[in-house]
Design an enzyme around this catalytic site. Structure first.
Site, PDB file in Angstrom:
ATOM      1  N   LYS A 211       0.736  -1.205  -0.004  1.00 59.93           N
ATOM      2  CA  LYS A 211      -0.055  -0.127   0.033  1.00 59.93           C
ATOM      3  C   LYS A 211       0.876   1.316  -0.018  1.00 59.93           C
ATOM      4  O   LYS A 211       0.584   2.006  -0.924  1.00 59.93           O
ATOM      5  CB  LYS A 211      -0.872   0.087   1.333  1.00 59.93           C
ATOM      6  N   ARG A 274      -5.156  -4.460   6.021  1.00 62.08           N
ATOM      7  CA  ARG A 274      -5.919  -5.753   6.504  1.00 62.08           C
ATOM      8  C   ARG A 274      -7.114  -6.058   5.862  1.00 62.08           C
ATOM      9  O   ARG A 274      -7.915  -6.913   6.089  1.00 62.08           O
ATOM     10  CB  ARG A 274      -5.785  -6.045   7.770  1.00 62.08           C
ATOM     11  N   HIS A 390      -5.482 -33.373  17.663  1.00 63.53           N
ATOM     12  CA  HIS A 390      -4.263 -34.377  18.236  1.00 63.53           C
ATOM     13  C   HIS A 390      -3.252 -33.340  18.846  1.00 63.53           C
ATOM     14  O   HIS A 390      -2.129 -33.835  18.833  1.00 63.53           O
ATOM     15  CB  HIS A 390      -3.779 -35.282  17.045  1.00 63.53           C
TER      16      HIS A 390
HETATM   17  O1  F6P Z   1       3.108  -2.581   9.707  1.00 63.51           O
HETATM   18  C1  F6P Z   1       1.923  -2.970   9.501  1.00 63.51           C
HETATM   19  C2  F6P Z   1       1.344  -2.755   8.130  1.00 63.51           C
HETATM   20  O2  F6P Z   1       1.204  -1.407   8.109  1.00 63.51           O
HETATM   21  C3  F6P Z   1       0.015  -3.430   7.945  1.00 63.51           C
HETATM   22  O3  F6P Z   1      -1.184  -2.720   8.449  1.00 63.51           O
HETATM   23  C4  F6P Z   1       0.012  -3.541   6.607  1.00 63.51           C
HETATM   24  O4  F6P Z   1      -0.977  -4.641   6.039  1.00 63.51           O
HETATM   25  C5  F6P Z   1       1.328  -4.070   6.318  1.00 63.51           C
HETATM   26  O5  F6P Z   1       2.030  -3.100   7.335  1.00 63.51           O
HETATM   27  C6  F6P Z   1       2.073  -3.799   4.955  1.00 63.51           C
HETATM   28  O6  F6P Z   1       2.038  -2.433   4.486  1.00 63.51           O
HETATM   29  P1  F6P Z   1       2.341  -2.177   2.939  1.00 63.51           P
HETATM   30  O7  F6P Z   1       0.983  -2.751   2.086  1.00 63.51           O
HETATM   31  O8  F6P Z   1       2.107  -0.709   3.110  1.00 63.51           O
HETATM   32  O9  F6P Z   1       3.550  -2.704   2.597  1.00 63.51           O
END
Ligand code: F6P
Length: 550
Positions: A211, A274, A390
């Site tokens: 992201k 997430r 188990h």
């Molecule tokens: O460090 C946590 C976080 O920001 C998560 O919320 C996110 O999913 C992950 O890191 C990866 O972030 P990015 O997609 O910006 O690499």
């Protein structure tokens, strides 16, 4: 009272009423509740889309449910829900809208944030993803040397890994079997090494999913992957274009990395990491299952979104599941919640839910920054049955802890199991049903004695029962059903955050470790000294340096 004029949760009359009700409920058993109401199984079952959700084996009565719904009313869960769907900036600490529901809205829908309808943009990206996916699936998209792509490696972490990796496993029966998919997340070089060691770079496509496009693990792995590719192809930077695509909100950083933004699939800051695998982050999944099945999955999400948005409180499944979690955390001191899918294909489902739930609701201050004095998110854990039976089910059955659990199973196995293996499904599901029965009703000392067990072993062979479970049963694990399940949990987490008055959409708790790691790395390499470190970390780091001969 908070600054916002909202009463603190545990000072509301509804909370007090629940506490008093819990005392009255005392040690009422599930055996008693079932004996008192022969139709309890059917009455305490909800149907949402393809999901049959049986909550009759929960330690609740009609009065409990009424009181819990009154708590939801008092904490205005519906108000926050509607604000989320309307695109309001309910993620207040990051000043962001929370619109993952727009990712699966139908083409003609109108959902606005900052005065802009986001739905056309969502579908434009989905359409581009579909075109690209079909090119890869058909072999039309070739690598730098002209060979067709046969391997797809997703590089990402957290939400940029867990979602696509989980969904790929979940829908494996529906994937293109002539393509190889790998998911690399860990900054431990072994992860990338094992993922690519048997691959031909000429046939390999890397999907860099981030992201922010600043996450150190992802950028480090992507850089190493690029080096591996160029060395393997004996080619220059121009080879990158055919072998790297990016999924991100950050075009500038994608360009800085050397990926042409023509090969970038975008999403937006109103999609939390997430909550993102149904955005461009799902590109690897779309290549695996094809655009049509991906859209079926989105429709499954949307079905539950609509249910959550419109169903009355009595029949609202995410509301109910959220309230049950609040009930056990607050009034039974339950610290954890087990999710136990009886499907091998859901092997990564609980790991995915760990981030969804624990990164969302692992908070200890409320929306105004005041410490909370009630329990928030539980530890979420579990693995597919029957393996857990188990291993750790012993503790659930006879340990000292209250562990509410969700059992998820399917009437028919997914995909094309050969007939000999198909027959195993009844055995799997017999275990599925038997476990919730055993957990609920246990085995009394009298029943144990009646079997002729010697007195000194009676206590050991007694099962106290009364362990609460929800059973989710669906016909088959299809793309739509997966979407329904994930949306169910997304909204359950939402409900709990709303009641606990926490911001479920930020994740400040991950920051400190990142900052400290940046400071410690130069100490490990010898570029900086140990001064300023606490004595434990300093001596550990010194030992590490000695072991590495530095
Ligand atoms: O460090 C946590 C976080 O920001 C998560 O919320 C996110 O999913 C992950 O890191 C990866 O972030 P990015 O997609 O910006 O690499």
């Amino acid at each position: 009272m908070n600054a916002s004029g909202r009463k603190r949760l545990n000072q509301t009359p509804e909370w007090t009423a629940l506490g008093e009700h819990r005392e009255r409920l005392g040690r009422t058993t599930l055996r008693e509740l079932f004996a008192a109401d022969p139709d309890r199984g059917e009455e305490y079952t909800l149907r949402v889309g393809d999901l049959r959700i049986d909550y009759s084996k929960q330690l609740v009565t009609a009065e409990t449910l009424t009181l819990l719904r009154e708590l939801a009313l008092a904490t205005d869960v519906a108000g926050l829900r509607d604000a989320m769907f309307r695109g309001e900036k309910i993620n207040t600490t990051e000043d962001r809208a929370v619109l993952h529901t727009a990712l699966r809205a139908p083409r003609g829908a109108v959902i606005e944030t900052d005065g802009e309808n986001v739905v056309p943009g969502v579908h434009a990206v989905l359409d581009r993803m579909a075109v690209f996916s079909e090119k890869v699936r058909s072999g039309e998209w070739t690598g730098h040397t002209g060979k067709r792509i046969r391997n797809i490696v997703n590089i990402g972490i957290g939400g940029s890994d867990l979602g696509p990796a989980m969904a790929y496993e979940a829908l494996r029966a529906h994937t293109a079997r002539d393509l190889t998919f790998r998911f690399v997340s860990n900054v431990d070089g072994a992860d990338l090494h094992e993922a690519v060691r048997d691959l031909d770079p000429a046939e390999t496509l890397f999907i860099v999913a981030s992201k922010t496009f600043t996450t150190i693990e992802t950028i480090t792995n992507a850089t190493s992957a690029r080096d591996w590719l160029l060395a393997g192809l004996n080619a220059g930077q121009d080879a990158v274009a055919r072998h790297f695509v990016a999924l991100s909100t950050n075009a500038g950083k994608v360009e800085d990395f050397g990926i042409d933004t023509a090969n970038m699939f975008e999403f937006w800051d109103w999609v939390g990491g997430r909550y993102s695998y149904d955005s461009a982050i799902g590109l690897s999944l779309m290549i695996a299952i094809g655009p049509e099945r991906f859209r079926e999955m989105l429709d499954g999400f949307h079905l539950v979104d609509e249910h959550f948005r419109t169903a009355p409180a009595e029949a609202n499944a995410p509301l109910l599941l959220g309230l049950l979690g609040v009930w056990y955390g607050a009034f039974f001191d339950a610290q954890s919640h087990a999710v136990l899918p009886y499907s091998h294909y859901l092997s990564k489902f609980t790991a995915y839910l760990q981030q969804l739930d624990m990164e969302s609701n692992g908070k200890s201050v409320d929306r105004e920054g005041n410490p909370v004095d009630w329990q928030t998110g539980p530890v979420v854990w579990g693995t597919p049955g029957t393996n857990g039976q188990h291993a750790y089910y012993q503790l659930i059955h006879q340990g000292t802890k209250v562990i509410p659990a969700d059992f998820i199973g399917f009437a028919r196995p997914a995909g094309d199991l050969p007939p000999a293996l198909l027959a195993q499904h009844d055995l799997l599901m017999a275990n599925f049903f038997a476990q919730t029965q055993a957990l609920a009703f246990g085995k009394t000392p009298e029943e144990v004695r009646a079997e002729g067990v010697p007195e000194e072993l009676v206590a050991h062979k007694t099962f106290r029962g009364n362990h609460p479970t929800t059973t989710v049963l669906a016909d088959e694990l299809t793309p739509s059903v997966l979407g329904q399940l994930i949306a169910l949990y997304e909204h359950k987490v939402f409900v709990q955050g709303a009641i606990w008055n926490i911001d479920s959409f930020d994740q400040w708790g991950v920051e400190l470790g990142k900052v400290l790691a940046k400071k410690i790395e130069p100490v490990l390499t010898g570029a900086a000294g140990t001064e300023g470190l606490d004595s434990s970390t300093a001596s550990l780091v010194a030992a590490y340096r000695t072991l590495r001969g530095r």
